[in-house]
Write an enzyme that holds these catalytic residues in place. Structure first.
Site, PDB file in Angstrom:
ATOM      1  N   ARG A   7      38.908  72.739  18.059  1.00 32.48           N
ATOM      2  CA  ARG A   7      37.547  73.132  18.483  1.00 32.48           C
ATOM      3  C   ARG A   7      37.030  72.048  19.416  1.00 32.48           C
ATOM      4  O   ARG A   7      37.301  70.863  19.211  1.00 32.48           O
ATOM      5  CB  ARG A   7      36.618  73.234  17.276  1.00 32.48           C
ATOM      6  N   LYS A  25      34.170  65.214  18.265  1.00 36.73           N
ATOM      7  CA  LYS A  25      32.928  64.542  17.863  1.00 36.73           C
ATOM      8  C   LYS A  25      33.222  63.400  16.914  1.00 36.73           C
ATOM      9  O   LYS A  25      34.069  63.526  16.030  1.00 36.73           O
ATOM     10  CB  LYS A  25      32.059  65.594  17.139  1.00 36.73           C
ATOM     11  N   ASP A  72      31.276  73.100   8.279  1.00 35.06           N
ATOM     12  CA  ASP A  72      31.182  74.154   9.301  1.00 35.06           C
ATOM     13  C   ASP A  72      30.413  73.709  10.535  1.00 35.06           C
ATOM     14  O   ASP A  72      29.511  74.408  11.016  1.00 35.06           O
ATOM     15  CB  ASP A  72      30.550  75.431   8.707  1.00 35.06           C
ATOM     16  N   SER A  83      23.858  65.505  13.869  1.00 36.52           N
ATOM     17  CA  SER A  83      24.313  65.334  15.249  1.00 36.52           C
ATOM     18  C   SER A  83      24.525  66.703  15.894  1.00 36.52           C
ATOM     19  O   SER A  83      24.209  66.918  17.070  1.00 36.52           O
ATOM     20  CB  SER A  83      25.647  64.577  15.292  1.00 36.52           C
ATOM     21  N   LYS A 110      36.906  59.539  17.269  1.00 37.82           N
ATOM     22  CA  LYS A 110      36.226  58.282  16.929  1.00 37.82           C
ATOM     23  C   LYS A 110      36.510  57.269  18.008  1.00 37.82           C
ATOM     24  O   LYS A 110      37.556  57.308  18.660  1.00 37.82           O
ATOM     25  CB  LYS A 110      36.762  57.760  15.590  1.00 37.82           C
TER      26      LYS A 110
HETATM   27  N1  GLU Z   1      29.801  58.049  12.621  1.00 42.83           N
HETATM   28  C1  GLU Z   1      29.319  59.121  11.782  1.00 42.83           C
HETATM   29  C2  GLU Z   1      30.429  59.612  10.862  1.00 42.83           C
HETATM   30  O1  GLU Z   1      31.356  58.905  10.556  1.00 42.83           O
HETATM   31  C3  GLU Z   1      28.628  60.209  12.574  1.00 42.83           C
HETATM   32  C4  GLU Z   1      29.454  60.951  13.565  1.00 42.83           C
HETATM   33  C5  GLU Z   1      28.671  61.882  14.473  1.00 42.83           C
HETATM   34  O2  GLU Z   1      27.474  62.069  14.253  1.00 42.83           O
HETATM   35  O3  GLU Z   1      29.281  62.419  15.389  1.00 42.83           O
HETATM   36  O4  GLU Z   1      30.394  60.700  10.365  1.00 42.83           O
END
Ligand code: GLU
Length: 475
Positions: free
Chosen positions: A69, A73, A102, A366, A109
């Site tokens: 997908r 993120k 979901d 987010s 990362k």
């Molecule tokens: N760093 C956060 C995590 O480990 C947030 C990631 C985000 O919001 O994309 O879930």
């Protein structure tokens, strides 16, 4: 038996081991499992940054674990402990985290190998802008490509720098604000993102602790009221978990562990005052009404209902697992329990609520921020007044029909239209509750699944494999 001391598996090894354990409990063919397991793209970079009158070469990464997908993120970590393997483990967890709640993203990362406390603000800004430029150069950032967020050592300030750098290069991209999340509210952020991971931990705990049969196995009554909690780490996640768990759940935080040491109070620690104290004094030690524990590690070993490791990976390993006395471990950090420690804890009957579920509140909000940026409008703007007027009409009608008077206080509360933060919290609460029900369902239905982490993995792997199958790549 080997005389050599057993090595704690690396974070990445633990993630792989947990994945393999769960994959064996699915009926997905090997080729597809292999595709789901691997990191799809790893970008390792080195760039120079001027520090004072010298240059430093900075080592940094962005790993996109899964493209099933898009966008991918995940946060960006600033720490001198960053390695490629750590960022790969974190990116991998993001894929399953998103699937569980979901959130329609693949996992990613980033990591920059620096100690952020060693640099002044200007240098940090230079590093962040240069890192973003490298991402742009390789097409590793964009609203539909890969969307970073805060993680350990970064926050809204860094996200604003990332957005500003991105829009300097891509002013024609009308959705540019969605290239990064966790931004300050005034810079296209969303209300409720700062507290989101901690709030999600609380909602998750409340859900887990609402099941009578699961709680009675642990010798606990249902509900959160009066339950004891120990928190490791007072960063964004640990502090909000503490504040919200006390205020909205009636938890009693009996110990807190931080870099400088650990404190304890059987009566419960006032979190708001503790955070203020630390800000002023630079330490939690000496906070009135608490006693200092001999080491920061012993806090983890205290008797308590819920232990919340909210710092870094590999905090509970085979070297301390046997001494852990908590009934529930809520993994607010990513990977705080190593795979071999987990085996010991499960044998002891500890309920481990896995990171990929319990700390998913951050990425969930987010997602809301990303949607807000794409819609170019704040949530609630269209309907807030309309709803308030409708509710007022309804209250007036009920009052007229029953002959009862409604006080101003009641009226104000009942006739309120939802603000952005109300909608964010409501969406988060719904997400955490539904996701847990899915995990628990797998846990109860599949006899071979003995723990919540495996159940969460099985549920996530099944969702991801359904995507690949629908693409027609795998039969
Ligand atoms: N760093 C956060 C995590 O480990 C947030 C990631 C985000 O919001 O994309 O879930």
């Amino acid at each position: 038996m080997s005389r050599q001391k057993k090595r704690t598996p690396s974070f990445f090894e633990s993630v792989e081991r947990n994945f393999n354990k769960a994959a064996a409990k699915t009926s997905i063919p090997k080729g597809l499992i292999d595709q789901i397991r691997v990191c799809n793209a790893v970008y390792q970079m080195r760039f120079p940054v001027r520090v004072g009158n010298k240059f430093e070469v900075i080592e940094a990464y962005r790993v996109q674990h899964s493209h099933h997908r898009l966008p991918t993120k995940g946060g960006i970590r600033y720490s001198d402990k960053v390695t490629q393997s750590e960022v790969m483990a974190l990116a991998t967890l993001m894929t399953y985290k998103c699937a569980i709640v979901d959130v329609p993203f693949g996992g990613a990362k980033g990591g920059v190998k620096i100690n952020p406390y060693k640099y002044d603000e200007q240098t940090l800004q230079n590093i962040t802008r240069r890192y973003t430029t490298e991402l742009i150069r390789k097409n590793f950032i964009g609203p539909g490509i890969d969307v970073p967020a805060p993680d350990y050592g970064t926050g809204p300030r860094e996200m604003a720098w990332i957005l500003d750098t991105y829009q300097t290069f891509k002013p024609e991209d009308i959705d540019r604000a969605a290239c990064v999340t966790g931004k300050p509210v005034a810079q296209n952020g969303i209300r409720g993102r700062g507290e989101a991971t901690g709030r999600g931990v609380f909602y998750g705990l409340r859900e887990v602790m609402s099941h009578k049969d699961d709680m009675s196995k642990l010798g606990l009554s249902v509900g959160t009221e009066g339950k004891t909690m120990v928190i490791q780490g007072l960063g964004n996640v640990g502090s909000h978990t503490g504040l919200i768990s006390i205020k909205e759940g009636g938890f009693k935080v009996i110990a807190v562990s931080e870099y400088e040491g650990a404190i304890y109070s059987s009566k419960g620690i006032h979190m708001e005052k503790l955070l203020k104290y630390r800000k002023e004094k630079g330490t939690i030690i000496g906070f009135p009404g608490t006693k200092k524990l001999p080491t920061r590690e012993v806090a983890l070993e205290l008797e308590c209902d819920v232990l919340v490791p909210a710092a870094l990976e590999n905090q509970i390993t085979i070297s301390n697992a046997k001494r852990i006395k908590a009934k529930i471990i809520a993994e607010a950090a990513n990977g705080p329990v190593s795979a071999d420690a987990e085996e010991i804890l499960l044998k002891k009957g500890v309920l481990i609520i896995p990171d990929m579920y319990i700390n998913a509140g951050g990425v969930t909000v987010s997602y809301f921020e990303w949607l807000k940026n794409l819609s170019h409008m704040r949530f609630g703007r269209m309907e807030k007044r309309f709803d308030a007027n409708q509710y007022t009409g309804l209250i007036n009608l009920v009052a007229k029909m029953t002959g009862k008077t409604v006080t101003n206080k009641e009226r104000n509360w009942l006739a309120r239209g939802a603000d952005e933060v109300d909608l964010v919290r409501s969406g988060l609460e719904e997400t955490m509750a539904t996701a847990y029900q899915q995990i628990r369902e797998t846990y109860k239905r599949k006899r071979s699944v003995q723990d919540l982490r495996t159940a969460a993995f099985v549920s996530a792997i099944n969702k991801i494999s359904a995507d690949y199958i629908s693409f027609g790549i795998f039969p």
